[in-house]
Design a protein around this motif. Structure first.
Motif, PDB file in Angstrom:
ATOM      1  N   ASN A 241       0.854  -1.188   0.000  1.00  0.00           N
ATOM      2  CA  ASN A 241       0.000   0.000   0.000  1.00  0.00           C
ATOM      3  C   ASN A 241       0.895   1.244   0.000  1.00  0.00           C
ATOM      4  O   ASN A 241       1.544   1.553   0.995  1.00  0.00           O
ATOM      5  CB  ASN A 241      -0.922   0.006   1.220  1.00  0.00           C
ATOM      6  CG  ASN A 241      -2.014   1.059   1.104  1.00  0.00           C
ATOM      7  OD1 ASN A 241      -1.790   2.143   0.576  1.00  0.00           O
ATOM      8  ND2 ASN A 241      -3.200   0.742   1.585  1.00  0.00           N
ATOM      9  N   THR A 299      -0.447  -0.734  -4.495  1.00  0.00           N
ATOM     10  CA  THR A 299      -1.869  -0.459  -4.433  1.00  0.00           C
ATOM     11  C   THR A 299      -2.052   0.892  -3.747  1.00  0.00           C
ATOM     12  O   THR A 299      -1.196   1.331  -2.979  1.00  0.00           O
ATOM     13  CB  THR A 299      -2.626  -1.561  -3.661  1.00  0.00           C
ATOM     14  OG1 THR A 299      -4.013  -1.257  -3.649  1.00  0.00           O
ATOM     15  CG2 THR A 299      -2.144  -1.676  -2.226  1.00  0.00           C
ATOM     16  N   ASP A 301      -5.077   1.908  -2.035  1.00  0.00           N
ATOM     17  CA  ASP A 301      -6.316   1.896  -1.225  1.00  0.00           C
ATOM     18  C   ASP A 301      -6.184   2.848  -0.033  1.00  0.00           C
ATOM     19  O   ASP A 301      -5.118   2.979   0.551  1.00  0.00           O
ATOM     20  CB  ASP A 301      -6.590   0.466  -0.739  1.00  0.00           C
ATOM     21  CG  ASP A 301      -6.843  -0.452  -1.941  1.00  0.00           C
ATOM     22  OD1 ASP A 301      -7.223   0.053  -3.003  1.00  0.00           O
ATOM     23  OD2 ASP A 301      -6.625  -1.666  -1.790  1.00  0.00           O
TER      24      ASP A 301
END
Length: 301
Positions: A241, A299, A301
């Motif tokens: 992340n 990612t 998110d």
């Protein structure tokens, strides 16, 4: 004359007496205190000498202060354009090449964090280094062969062959899932022993999984012929992340480094969360190839 004096008025007599008194005082002063020209000239000469000595002292003090200030000023380091290895050079070497202290400090910090310069072009990505400075230094950059393993290659090959003969080997045409195979299964592939098997698993863990079998060539001692034994059915990849991971976590990925991780951290600090990799395309630390490979591992998110 004195008879006429008594015919003057009272005010006129006072004026005459006043003038006579002044004349008498002047004569007395002239007689009692004669002007000595020689003493006056000597006194004037002594006064002139005192003024000269005072001015000389002031001039000497100014010269001392000027020398002190020139001594305190840092001497400009002479630029010496000579061959150097950015992986082993110290701060003095970098300063002698004309680099400012903050860039030398940045390079040393990058190396302490585990960073390495594999090619001369890698040096161009040093934070703060201008393209003009890199063009001047590029002809003098020498990258030593420090990234090859120091062990005897022949001994390593013999050991691999020995390990290969000690276990059962898959027949021609067998395919092994690259993201699922453990070291035991990997050693069943012809040409792969315990050493290469451990390196493949270790690299897979650092990556978070393979998305293409061609990535296997990034592992030492893996050649093109070995790729025919692998497939990718389970393409599940562990992603990082980019909006939550810390600096150490980001830079530990094989496709990242200290400077790329720092750009992400600075972006988050100044502009907030990242939404996609396209927001990093404007930074020189990220090439198109970097962004393509990282798209599988980051990612937002």
């Amino acid at each position: 004359m004195w008879k006429d004096f008594f015919y003057f008025s009272k005010s006129e007599r006072r004026a005459v007496l006043f003038l006579l008194t002044l004349l008498f005082v002047f004569i007395c002063m002239w007689v009692l205190f004669p002007v000595k020209e020689e003493e006056t000239l000597e006194q004037d000469q002594e006064g002139i000498e005192e003024i000269k000595n005072f001015l000389a002292g002031v001039h000497e003090m100014e010269e001392r202060q000027s020398l002190q200030y020139s001594y305190d000023k840092p001497k400009k380091r002479k630029v010496v354009l000579a061959a150097f290895d950015p992986n082993s050079a110290d701060s003095i070497d970098f300063l002698q090449r004309g680099l400012p202290p903050f860039i030398a400090h940045t390079i040393l910090q990058y190396r302490r964090a585990g960073g390495k310069f594999r090619t001369a072009d890698d040096f161009s990505r040093v934070y703060g280094l201008s393209s003009e400075e890199f063009k001047i230094l590029k002809p003098y950059i020498r990258i030593a062969e420090v990234f090859r393993r120091k062990q005897d290659t022949l001994h390593a090959v013999k050991k691999m062959r020995k390990d290969t003969l000690a276990v059962y080997k898959y027949p021609e045409g067998t395919l092994v899932d690259l993201n699922e195979a453990d070291t035991t299964e990997l050693k069943k592939i012809p040409g792969i022993g315990s050493g290469i098997a451990r390196m493949i698993v270790a690299y897979r863990n650092r990556l978070g999984g393979f998305y293409d079998t061609a990535q296997l060539k990034e592992v030492d001692y893996v050649n093109e012929d070995m790729l025919k034994w692998f497939k990718l059915e389970n393409s599940s990849i562990h992603r990082i992340n980019a909006n939550k991971a810390g600096l150490d976590k980001l830079r530990s990925h094989p496709y990242m480094n200290f400077y790329k991780a720092k750009v992400i951290m600075e972006y988050r600090r100044k502009k907030g969360k990242l939404k996609s990799l396209s927001q990093l395309s404007l930074y020189e630390e990220f090439t198109e190839k970097d962004l393509e490979r990282l798209s599988y591992y980051l990612t937002f998110d």
